[in-house]
Enzyme design. Structure first.
Site, PDB file in Angstrom:
ATOM      1  N   ASP A  13      25.894  76.708  86.221  1.00  0.00           N
ATOM      2  CA  ASP A  13      25.711  75.254  86.329  1.00  0.00           C
ATOM      3  C   ASP A  13      24.917  74.671  85.163  1.00  0.00           C
ATOM      4  O   ASP A  13      24.242  73.651  85.315  1.00  0.00           O
ATOM      5  CB  ASP A  13      25.023  74.878  87.665  1.00  0.00           C
ATOM      6  CG  ASP A  13      25.720  75.506  88.848  1.00  0.00           C
ATOM      7  OD1 ASP A  13      26.955  75.453  88.888  1.00  0.00           O
ATOM      8  OD2 ASP A  13      25.028  76.057  89.720  1.00  0.00           O
ATOM      9  N   LYS A  16      28.503  74.037  81.044  1.00  0.00           N
ATOM     10  CA  LYS A  16      29.454  74.655  80.101  1.00  0.00           C
ATOM     11  C   LYS A  16      30.714  73.810  79.927  1.00  0.00           C
ATOM     12  O   LYS A  16      31.206  73.645  78.808  1.00  0.00           O
ATOM     13  CB  LYS A  16      29.843  76.068  80.587  1.00  0.00           C
ATOM     14  CG  LYS A  16      28.693  77.044  80.563  1.00  0.00           C
ATOM     15  CD  LYS A  16      29.068  78.364  81.191  1.00  0.00           C
ATOM     16  CE  LYS A  16      29.263  78.311  82.672  1.00  0.00           C
ATOM     17  NZ  LYS A  16      28.054  78.097  83.471  1.00  0.00           N
ATOM     18  N   GLY A  40      32.842  75.822  88.839  1.00  0.00           N
ATOM     19  CA  GLY A  40      33.176  74.399  88.922  1.00  0.00           C
ATOM     20  C   GLY A  40      32.696  73.756  87.645  1.00  0.00           C
ATOM     21  O   GLY A  40      31.531  73.416  87.518  1.00  0.00           O
ATOM     22  N   HIS A  41      33.568  73.671  86.673  1.00  0.00           N
ATOM     23  CA  HIS A  41      33.173  73.122  85.371  1.00  0.00           C
ATOM     24  C   HIS A  41      33.422  71.615  85.354  1.00  0.00           C
ATOM     25  O   HIS A  41      34.554  71.163  85.473  1.00  0.00           O
ATOM     26  CB  HIS A  41      33.924  73.848  84.250  1.00  0.00           C
ATOM     27  CG  HIS A  41      33.475  75.266  84.096  1.00  0.00           C
ATOM     28  ND1 HIS A  41      34.006  76.150  83.192  1.00  0.00           N
ATOM     29  CD2 HIS A  41      32.498  75.951  84.730  1.00  0.00           C
ATOM     30  CE1 HIS A  41      33.381  77.302  83.293  1.00  0.00           C
ATOM     31  NE2 HIS A  41      32.470  77.210  84.231  1.00  0.00           N
ATOM     32  N   GLN A 224      29.949  80.915  85.358  1.00  0.00           N
ATOM     33  CA  GLN A 224      28.672  81.338  85.937  1.00  0.00           C
ATOM     34  C   GLN A 224      27.626  81.487  84.815  1.00  0.00           C
ATOM     35  O   GLN A 224      27.768  80.844  83.789  1.00  0.00           O
ATOM     36  CB  GLN A 224      28.820  82.640  86.754  1.00  0.00           C
ATOM     37  CG  GLN A 224      29.604  82.471  88.056  1.00  0.00           C
ATOM     38  CD  GLN A 224      31.104  82.533  87.871  1.00  0.00           C
ATOM     39  OE1 GLN A 224      31.621  83.409  87.196  1.00  0.00           O
ATOM     40  NE2 GLN A 224      31.826  81.604  88.470  1.00  0.00           N
TER      41      GLN A 224
HETATM   42  P1  IMP Z   1      30.495  84.543  94.352  1.00  0.00           P
HETATM   43  O1  IMP Z   1      30.757  84.862  92.941  1.00  0.00           O
HETATM   44  O2  IMP Z   1      31.239  83.335  94.828  1.00  0.00           O
HETATM   45  O3  IMP Z   1      30.661  85.684  95.292  1.00  0.00           O
HETATM   46  O4  IMP Z   1      28.939  84.141  94.469  1.00  0.00           O
HETATM   47  C1  IMP Z   1      27.890  85.069  94.138  1.00  0.00           C
HETATM   48  C2  IMP Z   1      26.641  84.314  93.709  1.00  0.00           C
HETATM   49  O5  IMP Z   1      26.916  83.641  92.479  1.00  0.00           O
HETATM   50  C3  IMP Z   1      26.191  83.233  94.688  1.00  0.00           C
HETATM   51  O6  IMP Z   1      24.779  83.137  94.627  1.00  0.00           O
HETATM   52  C4  IMP Z   1      26.826  81.973  94.132  1.00  0.00           C
HETATM   53  O7  IMP Z   1      26.113  80.816  94.506  1.00  0.00           O
HETATM   54  C5  IMP Z   1      26.712  82.245  92.645  1.00  0.00           C
HETATM   55  N1  IMP Z   1      27.764  81.571  91.876  1.00  0.00           N
HETATM   56  C6  IMP Z   1      29.060  81.899  91.771  1.00  0.00           C
HETATM   57  N2  IMP Z   1      29.716  81.075  90.953  1.00  0.00           N
HETATM   58  C7  IMP Z   1      28.812  80.190  90.527  1.00  0.00           C
HETATM   59  C8  IMP Z   1      28.879  79.094  89.607  1.00  0.00           C
HETATM   60  O8  IMP Z   1      29.912  78.776  89.029  1.00  0.00           O
HETATM   61  N3  IMP Z   1      27.708  78.413  89.406  1.00  0.00           N
HETATM   62  C9  IMP Z   1      26.545  78.778  90.000  1.00  0.00           C
HETATM   63  N4  IMP Z   1      26.434  79.795  90.836  1.00  0.00           N
HETATM   64  C10 IMP Z   1      27.567  80.502  91.085  1.00  0.00           C
END
Ligand code: IMP
Length: 423
Positions: A13, A16, A40-41, A224
């Site tokens: 977040d 990017k 979520g870009h 991420q």
């Molecule tokens: P997952 O990848 O959806 O399984 O999530 C694993 C961890 O990464 C969790 O704490 C999510 O909140 C975090 N996470 C996954 N994708 C994002 C992102 O795009 N932005 C921020 N946190 C993320």
């Protein structure tokens, strides 16, 4: 010609999407290399806000080709919804958007497994976005996954059935209450696969290496953040892919010696969504103010983000692991008017002062040590040139550059494409 990388240095977040959109004009190809619709870009221009999940953030530019690399995991259902959201912009997906045959597919049962796994963990849950990311990468490394290229084979549905049956048995093993109607989910999934098959599937490593030989420029877009990296992040509270620089090589099939600039993006403070340690987290009014002014809610899940001061120990670690060559500081405008700014420059770790990120950063082991700096009061959002920056902002930037030993080349002062200041 070379590949430049753009990576988030915190827990995701960082902004990017906005920066890729700003930089796209300089590149022929934008390529996503890991993650999936957990991302979520967010991009804002001409008064409209867009949130992209799997599609690279270069999609709005006429010139650029957008590649979804082999390291990405694709949920056809979310992907088709994303395409439909872009319909109003007359984008020629068939020529502008191409997908690696080696990218893995998120099945409906991967999403259910994610939900079952999280439910079974109780308080220890990761805080996953529940998009099926972990289970899909597990099937990839377990050598059971279904790839985009499989959709071109006659027997792929047989492979699908076998895997989905296995997943159903696994879901019941978790012994938690996950309600679902697989028939409905599958109807949606197969309809989406049909639409997905209208796009170009390619051997993307071949395509990208040929593009480099032809003198094309490529920007690899990370998703991420570095502290969510499966190897170097705050395990187990991480995502399931390599979000750091090396992930671009394995997720696109480009060799390390083809990488040129590594752009590292960070917020002027820190946020985290989901569970896991966060040493500089603020539980007071200041943290609440950051969340409110910064509109800190997850772009995918809508969950409120946890907020805290900038953590230079963690940021230095991320710069080192990624080999960052240029920094971009986001959301400086959010801090305008705070009484003072704290920056964590060391940790008290079990009674000892340390300046590296240790194995265990759980709160009982770590107390951040802060340096305080004066804050600026001016509204930065209308500024268009670095010469307008208040002294306190310049001092903040100088302090960070000195600590990190990397130049801060872009300062973002608002969500819009135009609110981007080059230094
Ligand atoms: P997952 O990848 O959806 O399984 O999530 C694993 C961890 O990464 C969790 O704490 C999510 O909140 C975090 N996470 C996954 N994708 C994002 C992102 O795009 N932005 C921020 N946190 C993320």
């Amino acid at each position: 010609m070379a590949v430049d990388l753009l990576l988030g240095l915190q827990w995701g977040d960082e902004g990017k999407g906005k920066i890729v959109d700003v930089l796209t004009a300089n590149y022929d190809i934008i390529a996503r290399f890991q993650g999936g619709p957990n991302a979520g870009h967010t991009l804002e221009f001409d008064g409209i806000k867009h949130v992209l999940r799997t599609i690279p953030s270069g999609i709005f530019h006429k010139k650029s080709i957008n590649v979804i690399g082999n390291g990405v995991v694709i949920d056809p259902v979310v992907f088709v919804q994303e395409l439909e959201g872009l319909d109003q912009f007359n984008i020629d997906y068939k020529s502008k958007l191409i997908i690696s045959r080696k990218a893995h597919i998120i099945l409906p049962t991967h999403r259910l497994l994610d939900a079952a796994s999280e439910a079974s963990k109780g308080k220890a849950k990761i805080g996953s976005t529940l998009k099926g990311i972990g289970p899909t990468y597990m099937d990839k490394t377990g050598r059971n996954g279904i790839r985009i290229g499989d959709l071109e084979l006659d027997n792929w549905q047989e492979k699908y059935r076998n895997l989905a049956n296995k997943h159903e048995a696994m879901i019941s093993f978790y012994n938690v209450d996950v309600q679902y109607n697989l028939q409905e989910m599958e109807a949606e999934f197969f309809a989406a696969v049909k639409k997905l098959k209208q796009l170009q599937f390619i051997d993307s490593e071949e395509y990208l290496n040929q593009a480099l030989k032809d003198g094309k420029t490529i920007l690899a877009e990370g998703a991420q953040g570095s502290l969510l990296d499966i190897d170097f992040g705050t395990y187990p509270f991480v995502t399931s892919s390599n979000t750091t620089a090396s992930g671009a090589c394995t997720g696109l099939g480009v060799a390390p010696n083809k990488i040129n600039e590594v752009y590292g993006i960070f917020k002027a403070y820190t946020t985290r969504v989901g569970s896991g340690p966060f040493p500089t987290e603020l539980f007071n009014e200041t943290g609440a103010e950051m969340a409110k002014i910064g509109r800190e809610f997850g772009a995918v899940t809508g969950r409120p983000r946890r907020c805290g001061w900038l953590d230079l120990v963690a940021l230095k670690y991320a710069c080192q692991v990624n080999g960052v060559t240029q920094l971009m500081m986001m959301k400086g405008d959010v801090l305008s008017g705070f009484d003072k700014l704290n920056v964590c420059t060391a940790y008290n770790y079990k009674g000892e002062t340390i300046t590296h990120l240790p194995y265990n950063i759980e709160p009982e082991n770590i107390t951040p040590i802060y340096t305080s700096l004066p804050c600026w009061s001016a509204d930065l959002t209308k500024m268009t040139n670095a010469s307008e920056f208040p002294k306190e902002l310049n001092d903040y930037i100088d302090f960070l550059e000195k600590e990190l030993e990397i130049p801060i080349k872009i300062v973002s002062v608002g969500p819009d494409r135009t609110q981007t200041i080059h230094r």
